[in-house]
Motif scaffolding. Structure first.
Motif, PDB file in Angstrom:
ATOM      1  N   SER A  91     -63.796  45.036   6.485  1.00 30.69           N
ATOM      2  CA  SER A  91     -62.425  45.454   6.187  1.00 30.69           C
ATOM      3  C   SER A  91     -61.614  44.193   5.949  1.00 30.69           C
ATOM      4  O   SER A  91     -61.782  43.196   6.666  1.00 30.69           O
ATOM      5  CB  SER A  91     -61.836  46.241   7.358  1.00 30.69           C
ATOM      6  OG  SER A  91     -62.563  47.429   7.562  1.00 30.69           O
ATOM      7  N   PRO A  92     -60.711  44.213   4.971  1.00 32.34           N
ATOM      8  CA  PRO A  92     -59.983  42.984   4.622  1.00 32.34           C
ATOM      9  C   PRO A  92     -59.170  42.417   5.768  1.00 32.34           C
ATOM     10  O   PRO A  92     -58.610  43.157   6.578  1.00 32.34           O
ATOM     11  CB  PRO A  92     -59.067  43.451   3.481  1.00 32.34           C
ATOM     12  CG  PRO A  92     -59.729  44.663   2.921  1.00 32.34           C
ATOM     13  CD  PRO A  92     -60.375  45.340   4.086  1.00 32.34           C
ATOM     14  N   VAL A  93     -59.123  41.095   5.816  1.00 33.79           N
ATOM     15  CA  VAL A  93     -58.302  40.382   6.809  1.00 33.79           C
ATOM     16  C   VAL A  93     -57.309  39.499   6.052  1.00 33.79           C
ATOM     17  O   VAL A  93     -57.596  39.003   4.964  1.00 33.79           O
ATOM     18  CB  VAL A  93     -59.168  39.530   7.758  1.00 33.79           C
ATOM     19  CG1 VAL A  93     -60.035  40.421   8.630  1.00 33.79           C
ATOM     20  CG2 VAL A  93     -60.041  38.565   6.982  1.00 33.79           C
ATOM     21  N   ASP A  94     -56.130  39.317   6.645  1.00 32.29           N
ATOM     22  CA  ASP A  94     -55.078  38.544   5.994  1.00 32.29           C
ATOM     23  C   ASP A  94     -55.432  37.051   5.955  1.00 32.29           C
ATOM     24  O   ASP A  94     -55.846  36.483   6.966  1.00 32.29           O
ATOM     25  CB  ASP A  94     -53.752  38.706   6.733  1.00 32.29           C
ATOM     26  CG  ASP A  94     -53.227  40.142   6.645  1.00 32.29           C
ATOM     27  OD1 ASP A  94     -53.896  40.969   6.005  1.00 32.29           O
ATOM     28  OD2 ASP A  94     -52.156  40.399   7.209  1.00 32.29           O
ATOM     29  N   VAL A  95     -55.253  36.435   4.808  1.00 31.13           N
ATOM     30  CA  VAL A  95     -55.459  34.983   4.699  1.00 31.13           C
ATOM     31  C   VAL A  95     -54.175  34.264   4.251  1.00 31.13           C
ATOM     32  O   VAL A  95     -53.975  33.097   4.565  1.00 31.13           O
ATOM     33  CB  VAL A  95     -56.632  34.634   3.762  1.00 31.13           C
ATOM     34  CG1 VAL A  95     -57.961  35.024   4.396  1.00 31.13           C
ATOM     35  CG2 VAL A  95     -56.485  35.302   2.418  1.00 31.13           C
ATOM     36  N   VAL A  96     -53.328  34.958   3.493  1.00 31.82           N
ATOM     37  CA  VAL A  96     -52.016  34.423   3.107  1.00 31.82           C
ATOM     38  C   VAL A  96     -51.014  35.566   3.213  1.00 31.82           C
ATOM     39  O   VAL A  96     -51.305  36.694   2.790  1.00 31.82           O
ATOM     40  CB  VAL A  96     -52.010  33.857   1.662  1.00 31.82           C
ATOM     41  CG1 VAL A  96     -50.604  33.382   1.281  1.00 31.82           C
ATOM     42  CG2 VAL A  96     -52.997  32.712   1.513  1.00 31.82           C
ATOM     43  N   SER A  97     -49.847  35.291   3.780  1.00 33.10           N
ATOM     44  CA  SER A  97     -48.832  36.338   3.903  1.00 33.10           C
ATOM     45  C   SER A  97     -47.494  35.800   3.411  1.00 33.10           C
ATOM     46  O   SER A  97     -47.343  34.610   3.140  1.00 33.10           O
ATOM     47  CB  SER A  97     -48.730  36.808   5.360  1.00 33.10           C
ATOM     48  OG  SER A  97     -48.450  35.712   6.205  1.00 33.10           O
ATOM     49  N   GLY A  98     -46.513  36.710   3.314  1.00 34.09           N
ATOM     50  CA  GLY A  98     -45.153  36.312   2.950  1.00 34.09           C
ATOM     51  C   GLY A  98     -44.979  35.859   1.524  1.00 34.09           C
ATOM     52  O   GLY A  98     -44.128  35.019   1.230  1.00 34.09           O
ATOM     53  N   PHE A 109     -57.788  28.651   8.579  1.00 34.27           N
ATOM     54  CA  PHE A 109     -59.157  29.146   8.493  1.00 34.27           C
ATOM     55  C   PHE A 109     -59.251  30.528   9.145  1.00 34.27           C
ATOM     56  O   PHE A 109     -58.898  30.696  10.315  1.00 34.27           O
ATOM     57  CB  PHE A 109     -60.127  28.181   9.160  1.00 34.27           C
ATOM     58  CG  PHE A 109     -60.504  27.028   8.267  1.00 34.27           C
ATOM     59  CD1 PHE A 109     -61.377  27.217   7.208  1.00 34.27           C
ATOM     60  CD2 PHE A 109     -59.964  25.771   8.481  1.00 34.27           C
ATOM     61  CE1 PHE A 109     -61.715  26.164   6.368  1.00 34.27           C
ATOM     62  CE2 PHE A 109     -60.293  24.714   7.648  1.00 34.27           C
ATOM     63  CZ  PHE A 109     -61.175  24.907   6.588  1.00 34.27           C
ATOM     64  N   VAL A 110     -59.720  31.476   8.375  1.00 32.07           N
ATOM     65  CA  VAL A 110     -59.871  32.850   8.855  1.00 32.07           C
ATOM     66  C   VAL A 110     -61.357  33.202   8.806  1.00 32.07           C
ATOM     67  O   VAL A 110     -62.029  32.971   7.791  1.00 32.07           O
ATOM     68  CB  VAL A 110     -59.062  33.826   7.978  1.00 32.07           C
ATOM     69  CG1 VAL A 110     -59.313  35.261   8.417  1.00 32.07           C
ATOM     70  CG2 VAL A 110     -57.579  33.490   8.029  1.00 32.07           C
ATOM     71  N   ASP A 111     -61.856  33.724   9.911  1.00 34.81           N
ATOM     72  CA  ASP A 111     -63.267  34.091   9.997  1.00 34.81           C
ATOM     73  C   ASP A 111     -63.503  35.396   9.230  1.00 34.81           C
ATOM     74  O   ASP A 111     -62.942  36.440   9.570  1.00 34.81           O
ATOM     75  CB  ASP A 111     -63.653  34.263  11.468  1.00 34.81           C
ATOM     76  CG  ASP A 111     -65.162  34.347  11.651  1.00 34.81           C
ATOM     77  OD1 ASP A 111     -65.860  34.684  10.671  1.00 34.81           O
ATOM     78  OD2 ASP A 111     -65.631  34.069  12.772  1.00 34.81           O
ATOM     79  N   VAL A 112     -64.311  35.311   8.200  1.00 33.50           N
ATOM     80  CA  VAL A 112     -64.607  36.514   7.397  1.00 33.50           C
ATOM     81  C   VAL A 112     -66.074  36.929   7.568  1.00 33.50           C
ATOM     82  O   VAL A 112     -66.591  37.710   6.777  1.00 33.50           O
ATOM     83  CB  VAL A 112     -64.282  36.285   5.900  1.00 33.50           C
ATOM     84  CG1 VAL A 112     -62.798  36.106   5.691  1.00 33.50           C
ATOM     85  CG2 VAL A 112     -65.065  35.107   5.338  1.00 33.50           C
ATOM     86  N   ARG A 140     -71.225  31.610  10.919  1.00 32.44           N
ATOM     87  CA  ARG A 140     -69.866  32.055  10.611  1.00 32.44           C
ATOM     88  C   ARG A 140     -69.465  31.539   9.236  1.00 32.44           C
ATOM     89  O   ARG A 140     -69.829  30.424   8.851  1.00 32.44           O
ATOM     90  CB  ARG A 140     -68.867  31.536  11.653  1.00 32.44           C
ATOM     91  CG  ARG A 140     -68.923  32.270  12.974  1.00 32.44           C
ATOM     92  CD  ARG A 140     -67.819  31.804  13.884  1.00 32.44           C
ATOM     93  NE  ARG A 140     -67.934  30.388  14.203  1.00 32.44           N
ATOM     94  CZ  ARG A 140     -66.957  29.640  14.683  1.00 32.44           C
ATOM     95  NH1 ARG A 140     -65.769  30.161  14.866  1.00 32.44           N
ATOM     96  NH2 ARG A 140     -67.155  28.376  14.960  1.00 32.44           N
ATOM     97  N   LEU A 141     -68.710  32.347   8.546  1.00 28.38           N
ATOM     98  CA  LEU A 141     -68.123  31.924   7.276  1.00 28.38           C
ATOM     99  C   LEU A 141     -66.612  32.047   7.405  1.00 28.38           C
ATOM    100  O   LEU A 141     -66.094  33.123   7.702  1.00 28.38           O
ATOM    101  CB  LEU A 141     -68.620  32.794   6.113  1.00 28.38           C
ATOM    102  CG  LEU A 141     -68.081  32.396   4.735  1.00 28.38           C
ATOM    103  CD1 LEU A 141     -68.584  31.007   4.332  1.00 28.38           C
ATOM    104  CD2 LEU A 141     -68.467  33.424   3.680  1.00 28.38           C
ATOM    105  N   MET A 142     -65.943  30.935   7.209  1.00 32.80           N
ATOM    106  CA  MET A 142     -64.483  30.922   7.313  1.00 32.80           C
ATOM    107  C   MET A 142     -63.886  30.487   5.982  1.00 32.80           C
ATOM    108  O   MET A 142     -64.474  29.685   5.260  1.00 32.80           O
ATOM    109  CB  MET A 142     -64.037  29.980   8.430  1.00 32.80           C
ATOM    110  CG  MET A 142     -64.383  30.505   9.823  1.00 32.80           C
ATOM    111  SD  MET A 142     -64.273  29.271  11.102  1.00 32.80           S
ATOM    112  CE  MET A 142     -65.731  28.314  10.783  1.00 32.80           C
ATOM    113  N   VAL A 143     -62.719  31.009   5.683  1.00 33.07           N
ATOM    114  CA  VAL A 143     -62.062  30.675   4.427  1.00 33.07           C
ATOM    115  C   VAL A 143     -60.593  30.361   4.697  1.00 33.07           C
ATOM    116  O   VAL A 143     -59.962  30.976   5.548  1.00 33.07           O
ATOM    117  CB  VAL A 143     -62.198  31.828   3.394  1.00 33.07           C
ATOM    118  CG1 VAL A 143     -61.498  33.099   3.861  1.00 33.07           C
ATOM    119  CG2 VAL A 143     -61.667  31.405   2.042  1.00 33.07           C
ATOM    120  N   LYS A 144     -60.112  29.365   3.969  1.00 37.38           N
ATOM    121  CA  LYS A 144     -58.689  28.991   4.063  1.00 37.38           C
ATOM    122  C   LYS A 144     -58.133  28.886   2.653  1.00 37.38           C
ATOM    123  O   LYS A 144     -58.712  28.209   1.804  1.00 37.38           O
ATOM    124  CB  LYS A 144     -58.518  27.656   4.784  1.00 37.38           C
ATOM    125  CG  LYS A 144     -57.055  27.231   4.912  1.00 37.38           C
ATOM    126  CD  LYS A 144     -56.912  25.942   5.691  1.00 37.38           C
ATOM    127  CE  LYS A 144     -57.307  24.739   4.861  1.00 37.38           C
ATOM    128  NZ  LYS A 144     -56.999  23.455   5.532  1.00 37.38           N
TER     129      LYS A 144
END
Lengths: 120, 163
Positions: B119-126, B111-114, B96-100
């Motif tokens: 397809s893009p996944v949200d890592v920072v919002s707002g 940490f979000v599993d990429v 697994r590769l995770m990024v924060k």
């Protein structure tokens, strides 16, 4: 330096906007992530006055020096001290190129045939 | 009327209109058109360090290694923005590769599993208007204990600041 690069990119953007040639609603940046898995299995070399150790089993670039035990003389060496490794290369350089090196030799300076153990 | 008086009156008649026409100010008008286009920019400091798992912790089913040596900076003049992450090809089975991404202006999703984020996944919002400089990017590479040796490999992770 990073700040300068960022400010430079901002200035380019501002110029771009002033020239009325672009508007950005999204922007991307990419990173290359390098990874690998190596199971730490000590490589034990049988007694021999000259031992050749294959590093193909070692997988890929080292992230730490290897400990070399020769006979009962327990010493830690960096790989650049081992023969068959170009002496002018620093450990850091050797570390980064180890994946391309298939084997190297350890020679005993005495008649006694050493038992060489190579561990993480 | 004497010739002298006549010349004086003639001079006055000639000079008076000139005095009346003298200018002490002048104006011109220009119309300026200004516009602020949407501006969005994200940049990274470089690549993270190599993520090599070289040893196992006794009793652990998962091996992992992390790197937080790279950073990102962003700026935008738009509201309701977010940063998404994607990977160019899936990670090997059992890894697994995770990024924060840290964020002082928005909300980090931790940490979000990429690993399979084609397809893009949200890592920072707002994220709103403003800039965020030199925020840390942390990658964690994890492998199940059952995974054998994997020689050095690489993936390209793309971070996109978008709405």
């Amino acid at each position: 330096m990073k700040l300068i690069r960022f400010l430079l990119s901002l200035s380019v953007l501002v110029g771009c906007v002033a020239a009325d040639i672009c508007a950005q609603t999204s922007s991307s940046a990419s990173q290359t992530v390098t990874f690998g898995v190596h199971r730490s299995t000590p490589v034990v070399v049988a007694s021999a006055q000259t031992s050749t150790i294959s590093v193909s089993e070692m997988g890929f670039e080292r992230t730490s020096p290897l400990k070399i035990t020769v006979g009962s003389d327990v010493r830690s060496h960096v790989l650049s001290e081992i023969s068959n490794v170009p002496s002018q290369r620093s450990f850091a350089e050797y570390k980064s190129s180890l994946s391309a090196v298939k084997s190297f030799s350890i020679k005993s300076s005495s008649a006694e045939k050493p038992v060489v153990t190579l561990t993480e | 009327m004497s010739p002298k008086s006549f010349r004086f009156l003639l001079a006055c008649c000639i000079l008076f209109p000139l005095v009346a026409l003298s200018q002490t100010g002048s104006s011109v008008v220009q119309t300026l058109t200004v516009e602020v286009k949407p501006v969005t920019k994200i940049a990274v400091s470089g690549n993270p360090g190599a993520l090599f798992i070289t040893d196992a912790n006794a009793g652990s089913d998962v091996l992992s290694v992390s790197d937080n040596n790279s950073k990102y900076s962003m700026m935008t003049n738009l509201d309701n923005m977010k940063i998404v992450a994607s990977i160019n090809s899936p990670m090997p089975t059992g890894t697994r590769l995770m990024v924060k991404l840290e964020s002082s202006k928005g909300l980090s999703n931790g940490f979000v599993d990429v690993s399979n984020a084609m397809s893009p996944v949200d890592v920072v919002s707002g994220l709103g208007k403003g800039s965020d400089l030199d925020q840390a990017i942390t990658y964690t590479f994890a492998a199940n204990a059952s995974v054998g040796q994997i020689n050095a490999d690489a993936r390209v992770v793309t971070l996109t600041l978008t709405d």
